[in-house]
Design a protein around this motif. Structure first.
Motif, PDB file in Angstrom:
ATOM      1  N   PHE A  91       0.930  -1.226   0.010  1.00 27.73           N
ATOM      2  CA  PHE A  91       0.008   0.049  -0.100  1.00 27.73           C
ATOM      3  C   PHE A  91       1.049   1.161  -0.073  1.00 27.73           C
ATOM      4  CE2 PHE A  91      -2.197   3.618   1.925  1.00 27.73           C
ATOM      5  CZ  PHE A  91      -3.374   3.526   1.297  1.00 27.73           C
ATOM      6  N   ILE A 104      -2.780 -10.211   2.416  1.00 30.99           N
ATOM      7  CA  ILE A 104      -3.894 -10.660   1.447  1.00 30.99           C
ATOM      8  C   ILE A 104      -4.122 -12.160   1.455  1.00 30.99           C
ATOM      9  CG2 ILE A 104      -4.532 -10.510  -1.119  1.00 30.99           C
ATOM     10  CD1 ILE A 104      -4.275  -7.921  -0.036  1.00 30.99           C
ATOM     11  N   ALA A 123       3.739 -12.764  -8.273  1.00 33.36           N
ATOM     12  CA  ALA A 123       2.694 -11.880  -8.266  1.00 33.36           C
ATOM     13  C   ALA A 123       2.890 -10.704  -7.504  1.00 33.36           C
ATOM     14  CB  ALA A 123       1.180 -12.258  -7.752  1.00 33.36           C
ATOM     15  N   THR A 124       2.532  -9.437  -7.777  1.00 38.21           N
ATOM     16  CA  THR A 124       2.948  -8.019  -7.255  1.00 38.21           C
ATOM     17  C   THR A 124       1.646  -7.348  -7.259  1.00 38.21           C
ATOM     18  OG1 THR A 124       5.043  -8.114  -8.081  1.00 38.21           O
ATOM     19  CG2 THR A 124       4.215  -6.166  -7.246  1.00 38.21           C
ATOM     20  N   LEU A 125       1.314  -6.983  -6.008  1.00 44.09           N
ATOM     21  CA  LEU A 125       0.001  -6.230  -5.926  1.00 44.09           C
ATOM     22  C   LEU A 125       0.358  -4.948  -5.156  1.00 44.09           C
ATOM     23  CD1 LEU A 125      -3.289  -5.912  -5.951  1.00 44.09           C
ATOM     24  CD2 LEU A 125      -3.213  -6.875  -3.631  1.00 44.09           C
ATOM     25  N   ILE A 126       0.102  -3.757  -6.091  1.00 43.82           N
ATOM     26  CA  ILE A 126       0.236  -2.371  -5.656  1.00 43.82           C
ATOM     27  C   ILE A 126      -1.043  -1.855  -5.269  1.00 43.82           C
ATOM     28  CG2 ILE A 126       1.500  -0.117  -5.970  1.00 43.82           C
ATOM     29  CD1 ILE A 126       3.135  -1.702  -7.786  1.00 43.82           C
ATOM     30  N   LEU A 127      -1.339  -1.080  -3.928  1.00 47.30           N
ATOM     31  CA  LEU A 127      -2.335  -0.401  -3.777  1.00 47.30           C
ATOM     32  C   LEU A 127      -1.996   0.972  -3.344  1.00 47.30           C
ATOM     33  CD1 LEU A 127      -3.115  -2.939  -1.260  1.00 47.30           C
ATOM     34  CD2 LEU A 127      -4.160  -2.933  -3.488  1.00 47.30           C
TER      35      LEU A 127
END
Lengths: 139, 139
Positions: A91, A104, A123-127
């Motif tokens: 985040f 997550i 996998a890369t999650l950017i918020l």
DNA sequence: GTCACTGCAAAGCCTTTGCAATGGG
DNA sequence: CCCATTGCAAAGGCTTTGCAGTGAC
């Protein structure tokens, strides 16, 4: 994580153990979990390792990444490095710039992906948004 | 999406409608859903818009982004633009470089995020691996 | 002893900036 | 008409490269 975890991982991938690499390892270990740019690390360790250059820090981070102990993501025009290799969200606060790890539930995401027929390795999650501390009603 | 969707969105955000902007809009519309770099768009439209420069394409993409019709993500050292503004994963094939949209169940992810106390405005999921077409057992 | 790694300088992307000229509303 | 936008050139940030010297194994 223990120092040996990084060292053993490097060795397993046929990388050599150099004093510069140990200095970077010590830096990320003592700042884990966290999020670093190459320049940040460079600035922090150059007192301890006066001849090191930014190019070498990039080189070392690439070695750590290949050996699986460090992950990266790109945002705001630069590359961020982190030691948290489990799947999670990063985040980024649009106000203060701080980055927070967000846990997550991986299943909800990976379920869909497998169905696509592609082989997912990473996998890369950017918020992005306003963090707790920057929200107007923060006490 | 219709042309007017882009035009109206620009107007709502107080951007002007210029021939260059319409050309970029037509390009992304006719390539949707897809993934573009500024340079790709620039190269494709410069025959039609011979005086345009890369800087102007960047400027236009920023306007489209502010007006909400285009999203971006960074990978491989450059910025990618896309018209799919719904939450989804972008699968990048490490072999051929192609990017695929992957539908993701948003709930599994957003459930965790809300709990963190931060206000999330935007989420980007990048997946990396070998795509269907590049897998060795592809028929 | 060998080959990978370091340090250094320079180059190479990608993207933004500053500014005069233009044109959309 | 005015101010946002364009086109141009130049600068700026981040990252990589090439190469000679060094040191890990």
């Amino acid at each position: 994580m223990e120092r040996d975890y990084y060292i053993d991982s490097l060795k397993k991938s046929n990388f050599k153990i150099t004093p510069q690499r140990l200095t970077v390892i010590d830096y990320v270990r003592s700042h884990s979990p966290g999020h670093f740019t190459a320049e940040e690390i460079f600035n922090s360790i150059k007192s301890e390792e006066p001849t090191i250059t930014l190019a070498t820090v990039y080189n070392i981070l690439k070695a750590l990444q290949s050996s699986g102990t460090v992950k990266t993501f790109e945002t705001g025009g630069s590359t961020w490095f982190e030691t948290n290799t489990d799947f999670h969200g990063n985040f980024v606060c649009s106000n203060c710039g701080k980055i927070y790890d967000i846990d997550i539930d991986e299943k909800g995401i990976l379920g869909n992906i497998e169905g696509s027929g592609n082989s997912v390795q990473e996998a890369t999650l950017i918020l992005r948004g306003i963090c707790k501390e920057c929200l107007p009603d923060h006490d």
